[in-house]
Structures are given as C-alpha cells and as structure tokens.
Design a protein around this motif. Structure first.
Motif, PDB file in Angstrom:
ATOM      1  N   LEU A  60      16.370 -11.364  -8.686  1.00  0.00           N
ATOM      2  CA  LEU A  60      15.138 -10.574  -8.519  1.00  0.00           C
ATOM      3  C   LEU A  60      14.006 -11.399  -7.901  1.00  0.00           C
ATOM      4  O   LEU A  60      13.279 -10.946  -7.027  1.00  0.00           O
ATOM      5  CB  LEU A  60      14.713 -10.027  -9.889  1.00  0.00           C
ATOM      6  N   LEU A  61      13.902 -12.647  -8.359  1.00  0.00           N
ATOM      7  CA  LEU A  61      12.819 -13.485  -7.882  1.00  0.00           C
ATOM      8  C   LEU A  61      12.942 -13.750  -6.383  1.00  0.00           C
ATOM      9  O   LEU A  61      11.955 -13.718  -5.646  1.00  0.00           O
ATOM     10  CB  LEU A  61      12.814 -14.808  -8.671  1.00  0.00           C
ATOM     11  N   ASP A  62      14.200 -13.990  -5.937  1.00  0.00           N
ATOM     12  CA  ASP A  62      14.419 -14.205  -4.507  1.00  0.00           C
ATOM     13  C   ASP A  62      14.045 -12.964  -3.714  1.00  0.00           C
ATOM     14  O   ASP A  62      13.396 -13.037  -2.663  1.00  0.00           O
ATOM     15  CB  ASP A  62      15.885 -14.554  -4.241  1.00  0.00           C
ATOM     16  N   GLN A  63      14.448 -11.816  -4.247  1.00  0.00           N
ATOM     17  CA  GLN A  63      14.095 -10.550  -3.582  1.00  0.00           C
ATOM     18  C   GLN A  63      12.574 -10.432  -3.451  1.00  0.00           C
ATOM     19  O   GLN A  63      12.046 -10.025  -2.418  1.00  0.00           O
ATOM     20  CB  GLN A  63      14.596  -9.371  -4.395  1.00  0.00           C
ATOM     21  N   TYR A  64      11.915 -10.827  -4.534  1.00  0.00           N
ATOM     22  CA  TYR A  64      10.446 -10.726  -4.572  1.00  0.00           C
ATOM     23  C   TYR A  64       9.816 -11.596  -3.490  1.00  0.00           C
ATOM     24  O   TYR A  64       8.918 -11.167  -2.761  1.00  0.00           O
ATOM     25  CB  TYR A  64       9.967 -11.147  -5.961  1.00  0.00           C
ATOM     26  N   VAL A  65      10.349 -12.835  -3.361  1.00  0.00           N
ATOM     27  CA  VAL A  65       9.788 -13.749  -2.364  1.00  0.00           C
ATOM     28  C   VAL A  65      10.000 -13.209  -0.953  1.00  0.00           C
ATOM     29  O   VAL A  65       9.074 -13.191  -0.128  1.00  0.00           O
ATOM     30  CB  VAL A  65      10.414 -15.155  -2.519  1.00  0.00           C
ATOM     31  N   ILE A  66      11.230 -12.708  -0.706  1.00  0.00           N
ATOM     32  CA  ILE A  66      11.508 -12.138   0.618  1.00  0.00           C
ATOM     33  C   ILE A  66      10.563 -10.957   0.897  1.00  0.00           C
ATOM     34  O   ILE A  66       9.988 -10.820   1.978  1.00  0.00           O
ATOM     35  CB  ILE A  66      12.975 -11.666   0.688  1.00  0.00           C
ATOM     36  N   TYR A  67      10.411 -10.143  -0.127  1.00  0.00           N
ATOM     37  CA  TYR A  67       9.541  -8.953  -0.029  1.00  0.00           C
ATOM     38  C   TYR A  67       8.119  -9.354   0.360  1.00  0.00           C
ATOM     39  O   TYR A  67       7.514  -8.804   1.289  1.00  0.00           O
ATOM     40  CB  TYR A  67       9.598  -8.254  -1.383  1.00  0.00           C
ATOM     41  N   LEU A  68       7.604 -10.376  -0.313  1.00  0.00           N
ATOM     42  CA  LEU A  68       6.232 -10.819  -0.002  1.00  0.00           C
ATOM     43  C   LEU A  68       6.147 -11.350   1.418  1.00  0.00           C
ATOM     44  O   LEU A  68       5.212 -11.038   2.161  1.00  0.00           O
ATOM     45  CB  LEU A  68       5.789 -11.910  -0.991  1.00  0.00           C
ATOM     46  N   LYS A  69       7.146 -12.159   1.794  1.00  0.00           N
ATOM     47  CA  LYS A  69       7.147 -12.728   3.153  1.00  0.00           C
ATOM     48  C   LYS A  69       7.097 -11.621   4.186  1.00  0.00           C
ATOM     49  O   LYS A  69       6.354 -11.672   5.158  1.00  0.00           O
ATOM     50  CB  LYS A  69       8.428 -13.550   3.353  1.00  0.00           C
ATOM     51  N   ASN A  70       7.928 -10.609   3.969  1.00  0.00           N
ATOM     52  CA  ASN A  70       7.983  -9.516   4.934  1.00  0.00           C
ATOM     53  C   ASN A  70       6.687  -8.716   4.984  1.00  0.00           C
ATOM     54  O   ASN A  70       6.249  -8.291   6.053  1.00  0.00           O
ATOM     55  CB  ASN A  70       9.156  -8.584   4.599  1.00  0.00           C
ATOM     56  N   LEU A  71       6.084  -8.535   3.821  1.00  0.00           N
ATOM     57  CA  LEU A  71       4.833  -7.757   3.791  1.00  0.00           C
ATOM     58  C   LEU A  71       3.749  -8.437   4.617  1.00  0.00           C
ATOM     59  O   LEU A  71       2.991  -7.783   5.315  1.00  0.00           O
ATOM     60  CB  LEU A  71       4.331  -7.602   2.353  1.00  0.00           C
ATOM     61  N   VAL A  72       3.708  -9.776   4.511  1.00  0.00           N
ATOM     62  CA  VAL A  72       2.670 -10.512   5.233  1.00  0.00           C
ATOM     63  C   VAL A  72       2.771 -10.236   6.728  1.00  0.00           C
ATOM     64  O   VAL A  72       1.772 -10.149   7.438  1.00  0.00           O
ATOM     65  CB  VAL A  72       2.779 -12.016   4.921  1.00  0.00           C
ATOM     66  N   THR A  73       4.002 -10.062   7.200  1.00  0.00           N
ATOM     67  CA  THR A  73       4.180  -9.777   8.633  1.00  0.00           C
ATOM     68  C   THR A  73       4.338  -8.279   8.907  1.00  0.00           C
ATOM     69  O   THR A  73       4.753  -7.869   9.981  1.00  0.00           O
ATOM     70  CB  THR A  73       5.413 -10.515   9.162  1.00  0.00           C
ATOM     71  N   PHE A  74       4.013  -7.479   7.897  1.00  0.00           N
ATOM     72  CA  PHE A  74       4.079  -6.017   8.016  1.00  0.00           C
ATOM     73  C   PHE A  74       5.480  -5.526   8.383  1.00  0.00           C
ATOM     74  O   PHE A  74       5.638  -4.558   9.101  1.00  0.00           O
ATOM     75  CB  PHE A  74       3.049  -5.497   9.019  1.00  0.00           C
ATOM     76  N   GLN A  75       6.519  -6.214   7.909  1.00  0.00           N
ATOM     77  CA  GLN A  75       7.884  -5.706   8.102  1.00  0.00           C
ATOM     78  C   GLN A  75       8.284  -4.984   6.826  1.00  0.00           C
ATOM     79  O   GLN A  75       8.420  -5.587   5.777  1.00  0.00           O
ATOM     80  CB  GLN A  75       8.844  -6.858   8.356  1.00  0.00           C
ATOM     81  N   PHE A  76       8.455  -3.670   6.985  1.00  0.00           N
ATOM     82  CA  PHE A  76       8.713  -2.878   5.781  1.00  0.00           C
ATOM     83  C   PHE A  76      10.202  -2.626   5.561  1.00  0.00           C
ATOM     84  O   PHE A  76      10.587  -1.979   4.611  1.00  0.00           O
ATOM     85  CB  PHE A  76       7.957  -1.559   5.849  1.00  0.00           C
TER      86      PHE A  76
END
Lengths: 693, 329
Positions: free
Chosen positions: B65-81
């Motif tokens: 879950l934590l890895d998913q969370y980190v990836i999720y945050l990274k993508n949000l910063v670049t507006f990749q949904f």
C-alpha cells in the motif's frame, strides 16, 4: 446679515411609538469670522441641530419648522442637488469620532481629493499638490498622503478630517465634538490646530461640545441647549462668567477643574427630560431649584438682557444675581456637603505592587523564530511600584497607550504579570494562585470603561447583580435583598423599579451604576475603576465621582481610579500616579502634584486640561510628537524625546522614581520643574518645601 | 521579503499542506472500502485467479500500500491521473470534458448571480424597510431553501412541458453529434439547452449573495465615515458605492469559496437536466469503484476548494488594507 441664521428650528425623530421632539424652536446667529459654541449634555439636541444645518439628519429625522439661512438663503428650501453644492464648498464638517470617520478602504489623500474634485474641476496632480499642502498645514507628514486611515493614530486621523475641512476654504466649519474620545494632550493640540487654521482662512466655526471648558477657551459666543431648547445664549464672557439661567449655573458647577480642589463639583439632580411631546413650560423646571408655578405653566421666552450680548430663557432673570449666590451652595441642589474631608485614609495597606511588569509578545517572522531570536516585546507595564491603603483613592493618569489600563487589569489579576509581585491584603498573589483565587476575586473587583459592553444584554438587573453572589455562594437565602440594598447604595432608588430591567432599558449613567453595584455586592476591599466615567455626561460623571468618594470613605475600600481626565482625577483621588509608557513618572499626593508638578510630562498634562472660566488665559505647553513606539523605547528617560528639558544625561540613563521629591511626592526626573510653570491661577503653596535633592 | 510576500508564502505553504492531507484521505478511504473494481468480474466467474492477478499487477495494485501511495503522489504532482479501470481510457480524457461542461454551466451562472444579487442586495440594504427589501429577501430565501431539484423540476414543468419553450434534457439534440469546440458550445442548439439549467443555478445561488450584500450595507449604513462622505456632498449613489466597497469583502470571500466548490458540480441539477457534468460522473464512478477516476475527480475538487481559499485570503489582503499589515495572522 449674519453668515448663518437659525430661526425657530424644530426637529423631530420618528420612533416606533412616539415622535421624539429633539430640537424645539432653537434660534441663533453666527456672524462671519466668529467662533460659536453649542453646549449641552447628551440629549440636549446640539448634534441634531448641527445635522439639521448640514442636512445630515438620519432617515427618521425630520425638520418640522423654522429656517436655516446661510448667507441669506434658506438651506431647507434648496433641492437635494443644490444642497450638495453648498456642502463642503461653503460649509465643511469635522465629525465626532475621529477613529471611524474616515473611510477605511480609501487612502487619506484620496478622501480629501474626492472632496476637492467633487466640487471643483481640478486635475489629479493639482489636487495632490493641494493635499500635500493641507497635510503640511495640519502638521502631518505630506509623504503620508497615500496611507490608509488605520496607519494613523486617533489624533492624526482627526487632523486628516481637519485637513479635509480646510480643503476648499469654506466660510463655515461645523465641528461636532471634534475632540471627544481623544485624550487631553491630543485634544489640546487639536483645538489649537482648529483655532489656528480657522484664523488663517478666516472662516466661522460652529463648535458642538459637552465640554464647557473647550468652548470657554475657543469660542466668542455660545448657546446652551437643554431638552432641545436654548437656555441661555450670548457672548462667552457674559454667559459663563455671569450666568443668568439656573441650568448654566448647575452645568458650570458640575464641571470639575484641575485646580479647584477645594470645592467639590456638584451635580444637577434628576435626569434629562423625555421629549416624547413638545415641551410646555420650561424644560428645565423639574430639575431647577428655583422653580415656581410660572415655570411649569408657561415657556419662558428668550429675552435680551440690557446693554450686553446676552439672552436668557428664564422667568427669573431679574433675580440672577441672587440665584448665582444660591447656586454656588451645594445645598441648593440638594447635596449635603457635611461629610467634607472625612477622608482620612487608614494606614493599613490593602495592596502593594512591587516592580510589576506586564509584557506582551508581538508576532515575528517565522525565520526569526527559527533562529531563536527573542520576539519583540511591548512593555505595557514596566517596573511599576506603589501601594494602596484602605479608604484611599489612587488616581492613575496618562495618555492613551501609556499602559494604565493594562496596569489596572494586571493588579486585578485579569492579566498574568510578567514579573514583579502583587501583595494583596498581606498575601502575595502567588499564594492566592495556589488555590485562593476565588477569595482574591471576591475581594478585588474591577469596573470597566464601557457600561454598554460590560453588562450582559440578556440578563436583567436582578440577574446581573445577584450573579456574583451566586458564583461565590454568598448569602444564599437573601441574595435578592442584598442586590436591592447594593442598588440603593449606588443611587438606583427604589431598587424594585430597576430589578427587572434589561441593560438596554437603562440610561448610560444607570448602566454604569449597575456595573458598580455588581462589583460592590460582594463587599470587596479593593476596586479598580478603568475610565468608568468617560462615556458619561458631566453631571452623571460628577455623581459617579462623588459615589466613589463616598464608598472609599465609608466602606474602607481601596480604589484605583484610571483615567486620562486629570480634572476628575484630581477631584476624586487622594494620591495621583502619572504614567508614561509603562512607567510611573510621578507619584504623590494629589494636591501637591496639581499645585507643583515636578515631572515635565505632568506639567504638560496639567496644562492641557481646559478651564471653564473664559477670562483666565491658560499657557499651553504643547507636547511635540506622539509617544514613541512601545516596541522600541529609547534608552534613558522614555519621555526625553518629547521633553523640553532633556539633556544628554536623560537620554543615557533612566531616572528612577526617587530622583526628585520626598516620600509624599516623588518624580522620575533629573531636572524637575521648578515652582509653578503652568498657569494655576493661584500659586502652588507647597512648591518651595520640596526642592530637588 | 516584504510583508505581503511573507503572507503569501505562508498561505501557499498552508494550502500545499492541506492538499496533501486531502489526497491522502482520498487514497486511503478508497482502499478501506470493501471490495475492489474486480470483485464483480471474479464473482461472475469470468476471470481466473491468474488473470485477476495479472490485471492487478498491470494496475500496480499488488504492490504494498505504501508503495502505491508514493507512486500515486508522484503521479499527482505531474497531473498524471492514470487509466480508468472500467473504460480503459486515460482518466483525464473522461473527466476533462465533464469538468468543462460543469464549469461552462456554473461559472457564468455564479458570476451573473454574484454581480446581480450583490447589486440588488446593496440597493435593498440601502433602502431598508422598502417593499423591495422585504420582497427580495423572501424570494431569494425561498429559492435558497428549496432543494435545487424541486426548483429545477418546477421550471421544467412550466417552461418545457407546458409552454414548450425550452428542451428539458441534455446539452444538445439527441441526434446532433457536433465535433470541435465551436460546434459544441457556440451553437444555437447548445444555448437553447443551456438556458433552463443556467437560470435555475442563478436563482439557487442568488440568496446568499443578496443577504450578504444587504447585511453588509446595513451594518455600514449608520457609520460615521458615510456621514462624512455625505457631508462632502456625495450623491446617494456615490455614497452607496462607498458603502458597497466597504462591505465588499465578505461577498468576495464567499464568491471565491463558492467558485472552488463549483468543481464539485451541482449533482442534483446535473441529474435533473441530464447535464453531462463532473458531479454525475463522480456518482457513477463511485458506484463502479473506478478508483483512478474517483481519485482524480476528488483531487480536482479538493484542489479547487483549497486554491480558491488561498485566492480568498489573498483577495482579503488586497481589498482590505488593514489585513496584510498584520502579517496575516
């Protein structure tokens, strides 16, 4: 032809149930270049009259009759548009409360420019030039024209409105209580400013105020209003020196003056008339000690007194000389002066304050916080020491911002002291804090400045006064009885009539009495009064001062009375403490301080208080500048930058309170003022005994 | 650094912190919900265990879950949904047009009502006790307190079914299939469908602005500075404008906050008028447990509210000269 001729002006206000007859047939003339005063207590119709002249009556106000002729033209007959053209171009206005008279979201310069461009077709650059010039005239820095009102102090804001009034060099300036709410020093400067400028542009001034002293000093002629009618009018010298109307005599009696310690001010008994119906007979009759049948039956006409500029609306003007003699005697007004000077203060100390400090931390940038720098401190109270005895009233005086209110709140333990010690009734507050706070709170009470805010509007008088008893669990079976007793003690008699009232149903004076009753119901030993009279009219103020004096004398209460009004302070206090920027600069017996001030600041404060006798010329000591920023207090004596006597020594080391004087009267000054530099009218008899050591 | 810059930096830092909290809450809340987008497929027996695992791996859902969370945050910063699970299209392709549809309906409606209701409210406050004041308050309070779908249905019944003036449903004729921006939004057909939902939105939002403006004026009306303006010879209208300027701040703040909330759409309005907006999409996606779409939609909504809060703060500082002087604390 006079510049302004008011004839038989009648104004009424519509309220929910009745029409209030605020102004009932007022007539007076203002000649060109003359300063005219309109005096009276609140509710006398003076402000309403001014608003009617300016056409600024609120929506429910209506001019019912009479005429307002300006340069021969009846202003009341003009259309709204024609009227607007006269405003400011010919008649300018200086409003009452300097603090909120300026538009908060417009720069001061823009507000003046608006006034100019509304009436004259000038370019922005020209207007700007004029505004800079105006700022310079009123003593403000021309570079500050683009600042917003909140960046200026109260006194400076009033200067901005004065600058605005001058902008188009009008023929008449109407000033409605221009100095109310400002402290004495600023008030004095503002009055000086208005006079100076009005002379310069040769306009007339219509000054509305409740302070006879201000009128005595500035005006040539005046009208005294009461209940919306003119009681007496004429030249200031005649009316105030030889009043022929009992109301003027009473008003003059109740105006306290710094130097006249011997005669206590006497209040006119009773309260102002309700104006629900147009008055029949003399409006003052029911409070007048010289009232006869004729007075209630018939409205006295305003008659000219022979051979002088003086008119009076009294049936008994021919007995004026006799009335004046009687009016000087307090018994005429139903006041019994017998307990005079019974105020032997006991030797027992109720409160001792030692090196008390109260500092406030101001906010600082995050980076400085991280660097661990000490946040800037505002030293509101900085090393204050004094003691207070039973039945003693200690007056604390000073300009606004000097820390006097903080001092009051700190000794009442509403604010936690930063340093120093408070010993109350032989016990340090530290001891009280370990479990005895409730006992302390019961014995130490505070009365606040504003009775409109300090009473819960949702509680009846009964609830308000019994609440402290309930909190402390005192006299549980006879709380109501005790509340009633206390109300009668503060002069709300019969108490039953008031018990079920809510604060908004009471007058300002009555509310303040309820606030006092609330404090007294617990039989405290110590009372802090923070400007309790500043919102009250003269005669109510006098009542309050007398009440406090009686309380101190009869109930052995020690009282700290905080005010900027030296005149009332010197009437009521046994000792005075003069504060400047968080420190006491002079402390001593009232009579000695008033007669022989040692600190230059004290003498400046004393000289700023106006006098009611128009014939005495007062020497003004105008203080330069404003008190320095409390965050950044200069080294040495805090007063040095404004002090005429300051030397290098003053700027380096700070004088302590024992620098000059003796035990009964000491001052923190290296160069105490010698003898009587201010104009007391009578010489200070004590001055020679206390040379500086 | 000037006082205003410091104030701005502080506010931006706060906004960034709030955004982080918001996206984290979305992420973990969705993961806490029972079931997953694939439960239905597995339950119907169409997919084997192996296939499900492959798909999970494809979406990265098998990682901790934590890895998913980190990836999720990274993508949000670049507006990749990411990709929609249900529609196998990039999320932005789905959400973008829906969001635009919502904004094109609600932003003009909000601006219109803000201007008109505020002016009306100011005028009503100035003429206190007039029939206009009483009438306007009663009307707008009624509109504000009635659920928006009731008003919408009422309008549809009157103007669509009875008078047959306007269509009741959708953004365009069912048969029309416009391509390109101009065809879609600048056509007569669109305007025709636009009028009813627009009007209802205007009416719905009007009450708040009217009351705010009216109360502001009433509060300022007796003030000393207006008396001085009057004494200077300003006309009634000029005085009203000054009073308005002085009571503008709450209205502006409210406007900014409302503007942020518009990104959530007016779900009930969109449903009643069949308007293909973001609100309707969100409801559909939640029921389908389409995580990427829901995450993206909620992120956009939260971001809009936070950004508009920031704008409101900055506007206060700009329009009230005494706010920034205090360092914004």
């Amino acid at each position: 032809m006079s510049l302004l001729e008011i004839e038989d002006l009648t104004v009424t206000y519509g309220t929910d149930d009745v029409r209030v007859h605020a102004v009932n047939g007022v007539s007076f003339d203002v000649e060109k270049g003359v300063n005219y005063g309109l005096a009276g207590e609140s509710g006398s119709g003076k402000s309403t009259a001014a608003e009617a002249i300016l056409g600024l009556l609120p929506g429910n106000g209506r001019v019912d009759g009479g005429s307002v002729r300006f340069k021969g033209q009846d202003l009341l007959e003009l259309s709204a548009e024609e009227r607007r053209d006269v405003l400011w171009e010919e008649i300018a206005y200086i409003p009452q409360s300097a603090m909120d008279a300026l538009d908060p979201v417009m720069t001061c310069g823009a507000q003046i420019r608006q006034a100019i461009q509304k009436h004259r077709n000038v370019t922005d650059a020209k207007a700007r030039e004029r505004i800079r010039e105006l700022f310079d005239i009123v003593g403000l820095d021309p570079d500050r024209i683009n600042e917003y009102p909140h960046e200026f102090s109260g006194g400076m804001r009033q200067r901005v409105t004065i600058a605005m009034a001058l902008a188009l060099e009008p023929d008449l300036i109407v000033a409605d209580e221009p100095t109310t709410g400002l402290d004495v020093v600023v008030q004095d400067k503002i009055i000086d400013q208005i006079l100076d400028i009005q002379e310069r542009i040769d306009s007339s001034l219509l000054l509305i105020t409740h302070e006879i002293g201000v009128i005595a000093e500035t005006c040539d002629e005046l009208s005294i209003l009461y209940g919306g009618t003119v009681m007496e009018q004429g030249s200031v010298d005649n009316v105030l020196v030889n009043p022929t109307h009992p109301y003027t005599m009473g008003l003059k009696n109740s105006f306290p003056e710094v130097e006249q310690l011997s005669d206590d001010p006497v209040a006119i008994p009773g309260s102002p008339p309700s104006l629900g119906a147009p008055p029949t007979g003399c409006v003052f009759a029911d409070r007048c000690p010289f009232e006869t049948e004729e007075c209630t039956a018939e409205t006295p006409p305003t008659v000219d007194l022979p051979n002088r500029n003086h008119r009076s609306a009294c049936h008994h003007t021919e007995q004026a000389a006799q009335m004046r003699r009687d009016a000087a005697d307090p018994e005429t007004w139903g006041v019994d002066p017998s307990d005079e000077d019974a105020s032997a203060t006991s030797d027992e100390e109720i409160l001792r304050v030692d090196d008390l400090q109260k500092w406030y931390t101001t906010s600082q940038p995050l980076l400085d916080q991280l660097r661990g720098e000490d946040p800037p401190k505002v030293k509101a109270v900085d090393g204050v020491s004094f003691s207070l005895h039973h039945s003693e009233i200690l007056g604390v005086a000073g300009e606004s911002g000097c820390g006097k209110s903080t001092l009051g709140e700190t000794v009442a333990m509403l604010e936690e002291p930063t340093g120093g010690d408070i010993v109350f009734d032989g016990k340090s507050v530290e001891e009280y804090k370990r479990g005895g706070m409730k006992e302390f709170r019961r014995n130490a009470q505070i009365i606040f400045q504003d009775p409109f805010d300090s009473l819960n509007p949702r509680q009846t008088v009964r609830q308000l006064v019994t609440e402290p008893l309930r909190i402390h669990g005192i006299a549980e079976d006879r709380q109501e009885e005790k509340a009633a007793e206390t109300l009668e003690r503060v002069g709300l008699t019969p108490a039953e009539e008031f018990l079920d009232d809510y604060p908004h149903e009471l007058s300002g004076g009555q509310r303040q009495r309820v606030a006092i009753a609330r404090a007294l119901v617990l039989d405290p030993d110590f009372l802090v009064c923070d400007e309790p009279a500043s919102m009250l009219d003269v005669s109510l103020k006098v009542n309050l001062l007398n009440l406090l004096r009686d309380l101190a004398d009869e109930s052995d209460i020690g009282i700290i009375y905080i005010s900027h009004d030296l005149a009332s302070l010197s009437q009521v206090s046994d000792r005075l403490a003069i504060m400047y920027l968080g420190r006491i600069v002079e402390l001593g017996e009232t009579a000695r301080i008033v007669d022989d001030p040692k600190h230059p600041y004290t003498s400046a404060l004393l000289s700023a208080a106006p006098e009611k006798d128009p014939t005495s010329d007062r020497e003004r000591v105008l203080l330069d500048g404003e008190p320095p920023d409390p965050v950044d207090i200069p080294n040495g004596c805090a007063f040095a930058p404004r002090c005429p006597e300051a030397s290098a020594e003053c700027r380096e080391t700070e004088p302590t309170l024992d620098e000059a004087g003796d035990d009964a009267h000491s001052a923190a000054c290296y160069f105490p003022v010698d003898g009587t530099s201010h104009d007391t009218g009578e010489s200070g008899s004590l001055s020679s005994t206390t040379a500086d050591d | 650094m000037s006082q205003f810059q410091r104030f701005l930096a502080k506010r931006i830092a706060i906004a960034a912190g709030l955004t982080l909290v918001a996206v984290s809450v979305i992420f973990f809340t969705l993961r806490l919900l029972p079931g997953s987008p694939f439960t239905q497929l597995v339950a119907s027996g169409n997919l084997s265990e192996q296939q499900v695992n492959d798909i999970m791996a494809l979406y990265g859902l098998n990682q901790p879950l934590l890895d998913q969370y980190v990836i999720y945050l990274k993508n949000l910063v670049t507006f990749q949904f990411g990709y929609s699970i249900r529609q196998s299209r990039p999320v932005w392709e789905i959400l973008g047009p829906k969001l635009f549809n919502t904004l094109i309906l609600l932003v003009p409606a909000l601006v219109t009502t803000a201007v008109l209701s505020t002016l009306l409210g100011m005028y009503a406050g100035w003429n206190r006790g007039s029939w206009l004041e009483t009438g306007s308050i009663v009307t707008t309070t009624f509109l504000r307190s009635t659920p928006v779908f009731i008003t919408a249905l009422l309008v549809i019944i009157v103007f669509s079914y009875n008078l047959e003036l306007f269509p009741a449903f959708g953004m365009r004729e069912i048969t029309a299939s416009p391509s390109g921006f101009t065809d879609t939004y600048l056509s007569l057909d669109f305007a025709y469908h636009y009028i009813l939902p627009f009007t209802v939105a205007v009416l719905y939002y009007s009450g708040d602005f009217l009351l705010l403006a009216r109360n502001g004026i009433i509060e300022k009306k007796g003030s000393e500075f207006l008396k001085l303006h009057r004494a200077k010879g300003l006309t009634e209208t000029e005085q009203l404008m000054r009073a308005g300027r002085n009571s503008l701040l709450p209205v502006l703040t409210y406007f900014a906050l409302r503007l942020g909330m518009i990104f959530q759409g007016l779900i009930l309005l969109e449903v009643v008028f069949g308007w293909p907006g973001i609100g309707r999409q969100l409801v559909t996606s939640i029921s389908q447990q389409d995580f990427p779409v829901v995450q993206a939609a909620v992120f956009l909504m939260a971001l809009a509210v936070i950004v508009m809060n920031l704008v409101a703060d900055v506007m206060s500082a700009y329009f009230d000269p005494s706010v920034s002087a205090g360092g914004g604390s």
